[in-house]
Motif scaffolding. Sequence first.
Motif, mmCIF file in Angstrom:
data_model
loop_
_atom_site.group_PDB
_atom_site.id
_atom_site.type_symbol
_atom_site.label_atom_id
_atom_site.label_comp_id
_atom_site.label_asym_id
_atom_site.label_seq_id
_atom_site.Cartn_x
_atom_site.Cartn_y
_atom_site.Cartn_z
ATOM 1 N N PRO A 112 0.848 -1.192 0.000
ATOM 2 C CA PRO A 112 0.000 0.000 0.000
ATOM 3 C C PRO A 112 0.888 1.248 0.000
ATOM 4 O O PRO A 112 1.882 1.296 0.711
ATOM 5 C CB PRO A 112 -0.772 -0.103 1.318
ATOM 6 N N LYS A 120 -2.320 4.836 4.830
ATOM 7 C CA LYS A 120 -2.415 4.034 3.610
ATOM 8 C C LYS A 120 -3.403 4.681 2.651
ATOM 9 O O LYS A 120 -4.423 5.208 3.065
ATOM 10 C CB LYS A 120 -2.896 2.626 3.940
ATOM 11 N N ILE A 121 -3.037 4.630 1.358
ATOM 12 C CA ILE A 121 -3.941 5.107 0.319
ATOM 13 C C ILE A 121 -4.209 3.957 -0.645
ATOM 14 O O ILE A 121 -3.544 2.917 -0.586
ATOM 15 C CB ILE A 121 -3.389 6.357 -0.418
ATOM 16 N N GLU A 122 -5.164 4.136 -1.533
ATOM 17 C CA GLU A 122 -5.582 3.054 -2.431
ATOM 18 C C GLU A 122 -4.482 2.651 -3.413
ATOM 19 O O GLU A 122 -4.335 1.484 -3.742
ATOM 20 C CB GLU A 122 -6.836 3.472 -3.189
ATOM 21 N N ARG A 123 -3.712 3.596 -3.888
ATOM 22 C CA ARG A 123 -2.654 3.302 -4.861
ATOM 23 C C ARG A 123 -1.593 2.404 -4.219
ATOM 24 O O ARG A 123 -1.307 2.507 -3.037
ATOM 25 C CB ARG A 123 -2.023 4.619 -5.311
ATOM 26 N N ARG A 124 -1.001 1.545 -5.032
ATOM 27 C CA ARG A 124 0.065 0.682 -4.536
ATOM 28 C C ARG A 124 1.427 1.266 -4.903
ATOM 29 O O ARG A 124 1.575 1.951 -5.905
ATOM 30 C CB ARG A 124 -0.068 -0.716 -5.125
#
Length: 190
Positions: A112, A120-124
């Motif tokens: 993450p 944490k954000i949605e993008r990896r």
Amino acid sequence: MVASQPNGNIVVCQAYRQPIADYAVEHKQFEKDFSYNRMSWIKPNFLWMMYRSGWATKEEQENILAITISTNTFDMILQDAVVSSFDKYFYTSEAEWKRDLEAHGVRLQWDPDHDRFGNKIERRAIQLGLKGNILYQYGKELIIDIQNITPFVVRQREILEAGRLDDLEIPYEEIYRPASETLASKIALS
């Protein structure tokens, strides 16, 4: 994946203790106190590195290095990458995957991504673990430049802690797409 891409190159980040960082910056390679006998992880995403190092506050991660490599070098590293956990999309068996792990010098791991506060954000975010011959080549031959950006990181950490978000500076990063469509697909599916 996002990365800083100045002049057609890629900047990856790594965090080290002082002796390793000082030698690397002066000699533009890794040697003093650096171990070629273990895996070393490179991260093309600045905020992921800030999360991982605690904005240069974690023990033995007090020095943040910005390491410039060519896109050809980065693509070569990606080409040798094996996903860090078994995936049925790439392998018919766990045994086949384990053989690939042993045969290749790069681990590809998606984690993450994190925002400037460490959330944490949605993008990896991708990180690449290097070992063996490819780590030696990277550390001794393939680096274009190494800059210790710790003073910049410390200033940004202080700005963030003071809540002066309008003053916060983060390196510009954009989506990186490998030149090879096959490689781009491999990374996208990982």
